[in-house]
Enzyme design. Structure first.
Site, mmCIF file in Angstrom:
data_model
loop_
_atom_site.group_PDB
_atom_site.id
_atom_site.type_symbol
_atom_site.label_atom_id
_atom_site.label_comp_id
_atom_site.label_asym_id
_atom_site.label_seq_id
_atom_site.Cartn_x
_atom_site.Cartn_y
_atom_site.Cartn_z
ATOM 1 N N ILE A 151 0.811 -1.287 -0.225
ATOM 2 C CA ILE A 151 -0.065 -0.101 -0.016
ATOM 3 C C ILE A 151 0.947 1.385 -0.012
ATOM 4 C CG2 ILE A 151 -2.129 -1.260 1.066
ATOM 5 C CD1 ILE A 151 -0.983 0.001 3.754
ATOM 6 N N PRO A 152 1.677 1.356 -1.075
ATOM 7 C CA PRO A 152 2.433 2.916 -1.311
ATOM 8 C C PRO A 152 1.662 4.003 -1.117
ATOM 9 C CG PRO A 152 2.836 1.680 -3.265
ATOM 10 C CD PRO A 152 1.732 0.798 -2.176
ATOM 11 N N HIS A 153 2.059 4.829 -0.236
ATOM 12 C CA HIS A 153 1.092 6.048 -0.184
ATOM 13 C C HIS A 153 2.245 7.335 -0.061
ATOM 14 C CE1 HIS A 153 1.281 4.402 3.758
ATOM 15 N NE2 HIS A 153 1.037 5.553 4.181
ATOM 16 N N ALA A 154 1.566 8.621 -0.187
ATOM 17 C CA ALA A 154 2.179 9.841 0.073
ATOM 18 C C ALA A 154 1.284 11.036 0.407
ATOM 19 C CB ALA A 154 3.155 10.042 -0.736
#
Length: 159
Positions: A72-75
């Site tokens: 779940i890559p997020h920024a």
């Protein structure tokens, strides 16, 4: 901006879907997600590196690789004014420092503005709850269209 996520299906209709992720390593996945943000018109081309930097910085704090082939890559970034979601699929799997040590096949990526502290957490909680079901994961991996993806994540949920 901090409205509750009431209808996962409606929110998923707004996702950007990459059914055939080409990347073979973590940096490649993050770069391809940043490229997708440009190609889908989420951000301008000159903003691509800033989004990539934000994803890399967040990933550097702690891997977003979960288990069962999910990451779940997020920024957070000022470049977006609302929650943006991208779901990418890699049939081969990509090493992503997951909790169970297995390659990730399903990437649920979000970008959200710094002022929105909760919508990405609520969205990710709703989606990862669905992905805990093996049948749902199998249907997601088989999806070739956005509608097939939405159906996979909203059916069999018991909700």
């Amino acid at each position: 901006m901090n409205e509750p996520i009431k209808d996962l299906g409606t929110l998923l209709e707004q996702i950007n879907f990459v059914p055939n992720l080409k990347a073979t390593d973590k940096p490649g996945v993050l770069a391809e997600l940043a490229d997708t943000a440009v190609s889908c018109g989420i951000i301008a081309g000159e903003q691509r590196n800033a989004v990539l930097d934000a994803l890399v910085e967040r990933e550097g704090k702690m891997s977003t690789g979960m288990q069962y082939g999910v990451a779940i890559p997020h920024a957070k970034t000022e470049l977006v004014d609302r929650l943006i979601t991208m779901i990418a699929i890699s049939q081969e799997g990509v090493p992503f420092e997951t909790l169970d040590g297995e390659p990730a096949n399903i990437f649920i990526a979000t970008l959200s503005p710094p002022s929105d502290s909760n919508s990405h957490i609520r969205f990710l909680a709703a989606v990862t709850r669905q992905l805990a079901n093996r049948r749902v994961r199998e249907k997601v991996l088989a999806a070739q269209t956005r509608q097939e993806l939405v159906d996979a994540l909203t059916q069999d949920s018991g909700n």
